[in-house]
Structure formats: C-alpha cells, structure tokens
Motif scaffolding. Structure first.
Motif, PDB file in Angstrom:
ATOM      1  N   ALA A   1      32.154 124.203  53.621  1.00  0.00           N
ATOM      2  CA  ALA A   1      32.119 124.846  54.796  1.00  0.00           C
ATOM      3  C   ALA A   1      31.211 126.328  54.840  1.00  0.00           C
ATOM      4  O   ALA A   1      30.689 126.483  55.827  1.00  0.00           O
ATOM      5  CB  ALA A   1      33.368 124.845  55.031  1.00  0.00           C
ATOM      6  N   GLY A   2      31.401 126.774  53.614  1.00  0.00           N
ATOM      7  CA  GLY A   2      30.985 128.112  53.472  1.00  0.00           C
ATOM      8  C   GLY A   2      29.474 128.189  53.512  1.00  0.00           C
ATOM      9  O   GLY A   2      28.725 129.061  54.067  1.00  0.00           O
ATOM     10  N   GLN A   3      28.953 127.103  52.717  1.00  0.00           N
ATOM     11  CA  GLN A   3      27.450 126.904  53.096  1.00  0.00           C
ATOM     12  C   GLN A   3      26.873 126.656  54.292  1.00  0.00           C
ATOM     13  O   GLN A   3      26.100 127.193  54.858  1.00  0.00           O
ATOM     14  CB  GLN A   3      27.042 125.825  52.009  1.00  0.00           C
ATOM     15  CG  GLN A   3      27.148 126.128  50.591  1.00  0.00           C
ATOM     16  CD  GLN A   3      26.679 125.137  49.836  1.00  0.00           C
ATOM     17  OE1 GLN A   3      27.008 123.870  49.886  1.00  0.00           O
ATOM     18  NE2 GLN A   3      25.609 125.362  48.753  1.00  0.00           N
ATOM     19  N   LEU A   4      27.603 125.941  55.168  1.00  0.00           N
ATOM     20  CA  LEU A   4      27.178 125.553  56.446  1.00  0.00           C
ATOM     21  C   LEU A   4      27.269 126.639  57.345  1.00  0.00           C
ATOM     22  O   LEU A   4      26.556 126.944  58.093  1.00  0.00           O
ATOM     23  CB  LEU A   4      27.882 124.210  56.925  1.00  0.00           C
ATOM     24  CG  LEU A   4      27.818 122.776  56.402  1.00  0.00           C
ATOM     25  CD1 LEU A   4      28.809 121.767  56.857  1.00  0.00           C
ATOM     26  CD2 LEU A   4      26.350 122.583  56.929  1.00  0.00           C
ATOM     27  N   ASN A   5      28.338 127.618  57.132  1.00  0.00           N
ATOM     28  CA  ASN A   5      28.656 128.704  57.856  1.00  0.00           C
ATOM     29  C   ASN A   5      27.537 129.545  57.522  1.00  0.00           C
ATOM     30  O   ASN A   5      27.083 130.381  58.534  1.00  0.00           O
ATOM     31  CB  ASN A   5      30.056 129.354  57.733  1.00  0.00           C
ATOM     32  CG  ASN A   5      31.065 128.616  58.387  1.00  0.00           C
ATOM     33  OD1 ASN A   5      31.117 128.431  59.771  1.00  0.00           O
ATOM     34  ND2 ASN A   5      32.115 128.146  57.850  1.00  0.00           N
ATOM     35  N   ALA A   6      27.152 129.748  56.397  1.00  0.00           N
ATOM     36  CA  ALA A   6      26.182 130.664  55.979  1.00  0.00           C
ATOM     37  C   ALA A   6      24.696 130.153  56.607  1.00  0.00           C
ATOM     38  O   ALA A   6      24.235 130.992  57.106  1.00  0.00           O
ATOM     39  CB  ALA A   6      25.937 130.920  54.590  1.00  0.00           C
ATOM     40  N   GLU A   7      24.503 128.994  56.721  1.00  0.00           N
ATOM     41  CA  GLU A   7      23.351 128.386  57.267  1.00  0.00           C
ATOM     42  C   GLU A   7      23.360 128.638  58.952  1.00  0.00           C
ATOM     43  O   GLU A   7      22.278 128.960  59.246  1.00  0.00           O
ATOM     44  CB  GLU A   7      23.036 126.899  56.816  1.00  0.00           C
ATOM     45  CG  GLU A   7      21.726 126.612  57.640  1.00  0.00           C
ATOM     46  CD  GLU A   7      21.416 125.173  57.167  1.00  0.00           C
ATOM     47  OE1 GLU A   7      20.710 124.281  57.926  1.00  0.00           O
ATOM     48  OE2 GLU A   7      21.951 124.660  56.130  1.00  0.00           O
ATOM     49  N   ARG A   8      24.445 128.547  59.274  1.00  0.00           N
ATOM     50  CA  ARG A   8      24.582 128.572  60.679  1.00  0.00           C
ATOM     51  C   ARG A   8      24.346 130.331  61.120  1.00  0.00           C
ATOM     52  O   ARG A   8      23.675 130.554  62.076  1.00  0.00           O
ATOM     53  CB  ARG A   8      26.107 128.311  61.547  1.00  0.00           C
ATOM     54  CG  ARG A   8      25.999 128.485  62.908  1.00  0.00           C
ATOM     55  CD  ARG A   8      27.393 128.107  63.271  1.00  0.00           C
ATOM     56  NE  ARG A   8      28.549 128.916  62.645  1.00  0.00           N
ATOM     57  CZ  ARG A   8      29.846 128.570  62.909  1.00  0.00           C
ATOM     58  NH1 ARG A   8      30.297 127.609  63.397  1.00  0.00           N
ATOM     59  NH2 ARG A   8      30.571 129.498  62.169  1.00  0.00           N
TER      60      ARG A   8
END
Length: 178
Positions: free
Chosen positions: A156-163
C-alpha cells in the motif's frame, strides 16, 4: 553457501520449512495467505521449483504409502541453513524492482505532449483501484499475522507513493513549456 534463490524458490522453501507439504497444499497456502500480492509464483510452476530445490539438496521428497499418495516435500538441514541466509539477505539489502512505468518515462519524448500526459493521467485510476483492491484482500484475509499485515502495508505504501508521484509529475510536466 548457496547461490541466490529466486523469489519463487525462497517462498516455497520457507513454506516447506513450516511443515512438510505437497504441491497442491503449497498452492492452497499461497492462495489463502494472499501471497500473490507480493510474489510471482504460478500454480503450474510449483512442482518445477520444488524439483529444482530437491536437486539442490534443499528439500527432500517423500512418497507416502498408498497408490494415490502425493509426493510430500520437507526441508533438509542444508535447506534450513540456506533459508536463513537468504531470508537475512532479503531483509537486509535493497534489491531494485523495475516497473514498466520507468520504460514509459524513458520513452516519453516519442509521444506528443498531450498523449504523454493523457497516458500518465490514465494510470492514476488504475493505481487507486489497485490500492482499493489490496485493502479488500487485506480485510478478507483477517486475522493475519503481524509479519503479513506489514507486507500489505508495504504494498500500500508503494502504491500511495506512486499515486503521489504521478500527481506531482503531472503538475510539473504541465507547468513546463514544450
């Protein structure tokens, strides 16, 4: 001691270390724990990988008595040693992973400004959808052990960072004259 294991080899070796299992049981554990959220191992490759681990002496196969008995795999002492070494290495050192996004950014100049911006903007809803899907999977798997919970946090942290990166990058690229 041992050359680096692939992610699939390390995953299966660890699952066999928990208790002796056959391939179908391994598939069930991978599915039940939501492990495909952070690993790439297909059902069709499980026995192939187990065969490689067996040839390397990291697991041993046992065929219980009975005509329909499945081959069960258990970890060997050298397998346990390699598992510990490889787990320490996996936790202790950064190993880059590569996203197709990086290739898209490298080739940004081949697109018109509008096409490039539109493509990057189109990625944003898919990242948000993946975040929502991941959270649904996490809720469905509850209760889960702490070490698995933090795996979901990592993804989730990776996806939030990408977003966030997409939003910042779109603002930045839109502010630049072409």
């Amino acid at each position: 001691m041992q050359a680096n294991l692939t992610d699939a080899e390390l995953l299966l070796l660890g699952l066999v270390a928990e208790m002796p299992r056959h391939g179908y049981e391994l598939e069930q554990v991978i599915e039940a724990r939501g492990m495909r959220e952070w690993t790439q191992v297909g059902f069709s490759s499980i026995y192939f990988v187990l065969g490689k681990l067996e040839k390397a002496g990291l697991v041993a196969a046992e065929v219980p008595a009975g005509a329909k008995a499945r081959k069960t795999f258990c970890i060997t002492s050298s397998g346990r040693e390699v598992l510990c070494e490889q787990t320490i290495a996996a936790l202790g050192a950064y190993r880059p992973t590569f996203s197709s996004l990086l290739l898209g950014m490298v080739h940004w100049p081949v697109l018109s400004r509008d096409a490039a911006l539109d493509a990057l903007e189109a990625r944003l809803p898919s990242v948000v959808a993946e975040l929502e899907r991941l959270e649904r999977v996490r809720r469905q798997r509850q209760p889960i052990p702490d070490h698995v919970e933090v795996l979901f946090d990592f993804s989730a942290g990776q996806l939030n960072a990408e977003r966030n990166w997409i939003s910042i990058t779109l603002d930045y690229m839109r502010s630049k004259p072409w």
